[in-house]
Design an enzyme around this catalytic site. Structure first.
Site, short mmCIF file in Angstrom:
data_model
loop_
_atom_site.label_atom_id
_atom_site.label_comp_id
_atom_site.label_asym_id
_atom_site.label_seq_id
_atom_site.Cartn_x
_atom_site.Cartn_y
_atom_site.Cartn_z
N ASN A 261 -49.23 30.81 -0.77
CA ASN A 261 -47.80 30.93 -1.05
C ASN A 261 -47.49 31.19 -2.53
O ASN A 261 -46.44 31.75 -2.85
CB ASN A 261 -47.12 29.64 -0.56
CG ASN A 261 -45.76 29.44 -1.17
OD1 ASN A 261 -44.77 30.04 -0.74
ND2 ASN A 261 -45.69 28.59 -2.21
N THR B 185 -34.53 29.33 -4.38
CA THR B 185 -35.59 28.49 -4.98
C THR B 185 -35.61 28.81 -6.47
O THR B 185 -34.96 29.75 -6.92
CB THR B 185 -36.98 28.83 -4.40
OG1 THR B 185 -37.33 30.14 -4.87
CG2 THR B 185 -37.02 28.81 -2.88
N TYR C 219 -43.56 43.98 -7.57
CA TYR C 219 -43.42 43.02 -6.46
C TYR C 219 -43.52 43.75 -5.12
O TYR C 219 -44.21 43.29 -4.21
CB TYR C 219 -42.07 42.31 -6.61
CG TYR C 219 -41.89 41.08 -5.77
CD1 TYR C 219 -42.68 39.94 -5.98
CD2 TYR C 219 -40.93 41.02 -4.77
CE1 TYR C 219 -42.50 38.79 -5.20
CE2 TYR C 219 -40.74 39.89 -3.99
CZ TYR C 219 -41.53 38.77 -4.22
OH TYR C 219 -41.35 37.64 -3.46
N ASP D 155 -51.56 23.89 -7.18
CA ASP D 155 -50.58 24.59 -8.01
C ASP D 155 -51.07 24.59 -9.46
O ASP D 155 -51.85 23.72 -9.88
CB ASP D 155 -49.21 23.88 -7.92
CG ASP D 155 -48.04 24.80 -8.24
OD1 ASP D 155 -47.26 25.10 -7.31
OD2 ASP D 155 -47.91 25.24 -9.40
N ASP E 44 -55.26 27.66 -10.46
CA ASP E 44 -54.70 28.95 -10.85
C ASP E 44 -55.27 29.95 -9.84
O ASP E 44 -56.47 30.23 -9.86
CB ASP E 44 -55.12 29.31 -12.28
CG ASP E 44 -54.64 30.70 -12.69
OD1 ASP E 44 -54.13 31.45 -11.81
OD2 ASP E 44 -54.78 31.04 -13.87
N VAL E 45 -54.41 30.47 -8.97
CA VAL E 45 -54.91 31.29 -7.85
C VAL E 45 -55.59 32.58 -8.30
O VAL E 45 -56.25 33.23 -7.50
CB VAL E 45 -53.79 31.63 -6.82
CG1 VAL E 45 -53.31 30.37 -6.12
CG2 VAL E 45 -52.65 32.39 -7.47
N LYS F 241 -46.50 42.83 -2.49
CA LYS F 241 -46.18 42.23 -1.19
C LYS F 241 -46.53 43.19 -0.04
O LYS F 241 -46.92 42.74 1.04
CB LYS F 241 -44.72 41.80 -1.13
CG LYS F 241 -44.39 40.65 -2.11
CD LYS F 241 -45.19 39.39 -1.83
CE LYS F 241 -44.73 38.20 -2.65
NZ LYS F 241 -45.50 36.98 -2.39
N1 LIG Z 1 -37.55 32.61 -2.95
C1 LIG Z 1 -37.45 33.83 -2.42
O1 LIG Z 1 -36.36 34.42 -2.34
C2 LIG Z 1 -38.66 34.50 -1.86
C3 LIG Z 1 -38.49 35.58 -0.98
C4 LIG Z 1 -39.60 36.21 -0.46
C5 LIG Z 1 -40.86 35.78 -0.79
N2 LIG Z 1 -41.01 34.73 -1.65
C6 LIG Z 1 -42.37 34.33 -1.99
O2 LIG Z 1 -42.53 32.96 -1.71
C7 LIG Z 1 -43.52 32.41 -2.58
C8 LIG Z 1 -42.98 31.15 -3.24
O3 LIG Z 1 -41.85 31.49 -4.00
P1 LIG Z 1 -40.75 30.43 -4.45
O4 LIG Z 1 -39.45 31.06 -4.20
O5 LIG Z 1 -41.03 29.12 -3.85
O6 LIG Z 1 -41.00 30.40 -6.02
P2 LIG Z 1 -41.13 29.17 -7.05
O7 LIG Z 1 -41.12 29.80 -8.40
O8 LIG Z 1 -40.14 28.12 -6.74
O9 LIG Z 1 -42.57 28.56 -6.72
C9 LIG Z 1 -43.74 29.26 -6.99
C10 LIG Z 1 -44.85 28.26 -7.19
O10 LIG Z 1 -46.06 28.99 -7.46
C11 LIG Z 1 -46.72 28.37 -8.55
N3 LIG Z 1 -47.58 29.35 -9.24
C12 LIG Z 1 -47.19 30.40 -10.01
N4 LIG Z 1 -48.27 31.02 -10.50
C13 LIG Z 1 -49.35 30.37 -10.02
C14 LIG Z 1 -50.75 30.54 -10.15
N5 LIG Z 1 -51.26 31.52 -10.92
N6 LIG Z 1 -51.57 29.69 -9.50
C15 LIG Z 1 -51.08 28.68 -8.74
N7 LIG Z 1 -49.77 28.46 -8.59
C16 LIG Z 1 -48.92 29.30 -9.21
C17 LIG Z 1 -45.60 27.85 -9.45
O11 LIG Z 1 -46.06 26.84 -10.34
C18 LIG Z 1 -44.61 27.34 -8.41
O12 LIG Z 1 -44.87 25.99 -8.05
C19 LIG Z 1 -43.90 33.52 -3.56
O13 LIG Z 1 -45.07 34.16 -3.11
C20 LIG Z 1 -42.72 34.46 -3.46
O14 LIG Z 1 -43.04 35.78 -3.81
C21 LIG Z 1 -39.95 34.07 -2.19
#
Ligand SMILES: NC(=O)c1ccc[n+]([C@@H]2O[C@H](COP(=O)([O-])OP(=O)(O)OC[C@H]3O[C@@H](n4cnc5c(N)ncnc54)[C@H](O)[C@@H]3O)[C@@H](O)[C@H]2O)c1
Length: 252
Positions: free
Chosen positions: A88, A189, A152, A38, A61-62, A156
């Protein structure tokens, strides 16, 4: 049931928070060793410390190819191989085609799409020949459009198709690797709090999310982690290139 992925090694990007954290916790509970990757070292290191020997943290950093190579080298040194990669990490920026800047669009593609591309590409040497599983976190927003999520939606939807191309390549090369996408609906989240903070009327936005899910509620992170667990086990050995929708019916 426990021990469903006993002895497997997984790397979870964005593993410090939200869905990634839930996936890390479930994978550890089921017997895996997990590398939390992360950009947020504070939360990532704290989670790894809490989980003890089963978890470690690497800053990643991805969007950066050298950072990916370093993180994978560290995982390789620690464990020798990877059985599961969960791509993720992601962000959501609100904006229509008129409202979203080019920089905002590019930033979202960098994190949500390029980050997945780099993981699918560079993890191969650590994963091939192991019946390994790559799990790409897409979204129901990769299936259903929203006027205020232009970047987005684009990112996606691209992850969905990238996953299928990668799945075909892994199969054609005989790598014994699978690649699938997971499509959550809105799940509570920190990402949702960040999106609400961008909205003129956060409560109306939240109410719209709830009413947009036919089951009448948002998802729970554990419900998304459960699908990822299935994809991490050998039980899903025949699944590749698939779209695993877990969205309370919101894409219907
Ligand atoms: N929560 C939702 O409703 C939802 C729905 C569909 C899809 N998603 C997807 O699920 C995944 C996780 O989302 P979440 O809800 O847990 O969000 P979140 O914000 O709680 O967590 C995201 C994590 O990604 C990390 N991150 C951000 N940029 C980064 C980078 N450049 N390099 C490495 N790490 C990085 C952040 O530090 C954080 O720990 C995402 O891809 C999101 O698009 C979430």
């Amino acid at each position: 049931m426990s021990g469903r992925i006993e002895g497997k090694v997984a790397l979870v990007t964005g593993g410090a928070s939200g869905l990634g954290e839930a996936i890390v916790r479930r994978f550890v509970a089921e017997g895996a060793k997990v590398v939390i990757a992360d950009i947020d070292a504070t939360q990532g290191e704290a989670l790894a410390a809490e989980l003890g020997d089963a978890a470690s943290f690497v800053r990643l950093d991805v969007t950066s190819e050298p950072a990916w190579l370093d993180a994978l080298a560290e995982a390789g040194q620690r464990h020798g191989h990877l059985d599961v990669l969960v791509n993720n990490a992601g962000i959501t920026t609100l904006g229509s085609i008129e409202a979203l800047s080019l920089d905002g669009f590019r930033n979202m593609l960098d994190i949500d799409l390029i980050g997945v591309f780099l993981g699918c590409k560079h993890a191969i040497p650590l994963m091939k020949g192991r019946n390994a599983s790559v799990i790409n976190m897409a979204s129901m927003c990769g299936i259903r459009a929203n006027a205020d999520l232009v970047g987005y939606n684009a990112a996606k939807a691209a992850v969905t198709m990238l996953t299928k191309s990668v799945a075909l390549h892994y199969a054609r090369e005989g790598y014994g690797m699978r690649c699938n996408s997971v499509h959550p609906g809105a799940t509570h989240t920190p990402i949702l709090d960040k999106v609400m903070a961008q909205a003129p009327d956060p409560q109306a936005l939240y109410a719209g999310w709830v009413s947009g899910h036919p089951v009448g509620r948002l998802g729970k992170p554990e419900e998304i982690a459960a699908v990822c667990l299935y994809l991490a086990t050998d039980e899903s050995g025949f699944a590749t290139g698939g779209e695993f929708v877990v969205d309370g019916g919101s894409s219907l």
